[in-house]
Scaffold this motif. Sequence first.
Motif, PDB file in Angstrom:
ATOM      1  N   ALA A  72       0.833  -1.209   0.000  1.00 38.79           N
ATOM      2  CA  ALA A  72       0.000   0.000   0.000  1.00 38.79           C
ATOM      3  C   ALA A  72       0.864   1.255   0.000  1.00 38.79           C
ATOM      4  N   LEU A 285      -9.040  -0.759   3.003  1.00 30.18           N
ATOM      5  CA  LEU A 285      -9.074  -1.507   1.749  1.00 30.18           C
ATOM      6  C   LEU A 285     -10.501  -1.924   1.393  1.00 30.18           C
ATOM      7  N   LYS A 288     -12.470   0.704  -0.288  1.00 36.96           N
ATOM      8  CA  LYS A 288     -11.900   1.139  -1.569  1.00 36.96           C
ATOM      9  C   LYS A 288     -10.953   2.314  -1.428  1.00 36.96           C
ATOM     10  N   GLY A 289     -10.193   2.337  -0.311  1.00 36.46           N
ATOM     11  CA  GLY A 289      -9.159   3.344  -0.147  1.00 36.46           C
ATOM     12  C   GLY A 289      -9.532   4.506   0.740  1.00 36.46           C
ATOM     13  N   ARG A 299      -9.498   4.021  -5.459  1.00 36.43           N
ATOM     14  CA  ARG A 299     -10.168   2.740  -5.688  1.00 36.43           C
ATOM     15  C   ARG A 299      -9.420   1.878  -6.707  1.00 36.43           C
ATOM     16  N   SER A 301      -6.259   1.696  -7.287  1.00 36.57           N
ATOM     17  CA  SER A 301      -5.063   1.114  -6.655  1.00 36.57           C
ATOM     18  C   SER A 301      -5.426  -0.056  -5.756  1.00 36.57           C
ATOM     19  N   VAL A 302      -6.491   0.111  -4.968  1.00 33.74           N
ATOM     20  CA  VAL A 302      -6.917  -0.976  -4.085  1.00 33.74           C
ATOM     21  C   VAL A 302      -7.331  -2.191  -4.909  1.00 33.74           C
ATOM     22  N   GLU A 303      -8.065  -1.966  -5.976  1.00 34.32           N
ATOM     23  CA  GLU A 303      -8.488  -3.085  -6.817  1.00 34.32           C
ATOM     24  C   GLU A 303      -7.299  -3.765  -7.475  1.00 34.32           C
TER      25      GLU A 303
END
Length: 398
Positions: A72, A285, A288-289, A299, A301-303
């Motif tokens: 992250a 997470l 969605k961030g 979102r 990046s998290v995905e």
Amino acid sequence: MSALSKTRLARLHDALAAHVSPTGVPGIVALVSRRGETHVVTLGRQSLESDAPMQRDTIFRIASMTKPVTAAAAMILVEQCRLRLDEPVDDLLPELANRRVLKSLESSVDDTVPARRPVTPRDLLTFTFGLGALMVWPVKYPIQKAMAEVGLAPGPNLPSFPADEFMKRIGGLPLACQPGERWLYHTGAEVLGVLIARAAGQSLGAFMQDHLFGPLGMRDTGFQVPADRVGRLASSYMTDPKDKTKLAFFDDARDSRWSRPPVFEAGGGGLVSTVDDYLAFQHMLLNKGRHRGERILSRPSVELMMTDQLTPAQKQGTELFFGDSASWGLGGAVVTRRTHLWATPGRYGWDGGYGSSAHLDPAEDMAGILMTTRMMESPQPPRVFTDFWTSAYQAIDD
């Protein structure tokens, strides 16, 4: 309707309590959270040498549960355009420039060919940069022996030398595989931590504090336990090598290695944390961030982190870790096929070798964390792990 059955949650307590003993698992803190409901179980003692009971805010060494946090942190730098996933790392990590690669795993360390391409941040995040744990015992390959001789063999003990020396030693070895060719556990996360520090112009811990721990309210998470909090640090135990029926210290909380400033802030396994601190990271997470209205990561990046990043060829030899129902995203495992109660496709997280496990499940809007004082003894999860996850998922009440 309740998100978790209170009657069935009682089974969670009983299943975990069955593992608690002076020769089994001395102490446990477990947390299950679903749709805003959070349930915590505390069992046993912080240390066999004291009467201090386990508490919700007991501090544990989380080992490889550090890896998703490091991923992250890297993605924050990617979003800031200070790192680029597919550009060479050579400018920031010159020790990795112009790599030589073994002709085969059986080759001597001087039997090499040039790397076909440079190493990238993506390679480090996906553990495909070319070095890592070769899960063969007893040690068989020359590269395994060479890594051990220079203090780089993946294992429970963190590097005992500074980051620049770590990279110098990495640069003195050939890669075992071509960049991007094969998933090899662990070492990529340690190198990624150094890359983050150099790209950010500050220590890894300081960057994580500024961009993750501070914003997320993770007050007890870091690479060192402050003196005024050492009383909340649990001891860590392993099987006594001289008597397999007993436990021995891995790290005594009364004189813990984590009570002193680390020589190397290990992005692969150096953090300490609590269940509630780590839940804040998981909830970010799952959201969605976002955390309490503040955007930590985008979102997308998290995905990306929670999507399978490996090709079938890269997964060759990973069965010990993933079986046939999981793979690797960025910094953590991703479930790809339902084979158990807890194996929801898209579930993301990782275990810690000092005795912890943390995964989040977007489909169920659920997160779970298990922290214990008994070290793992193989990549296969011990019964206390499987009993925790079975008990957590059987409590789902819809």
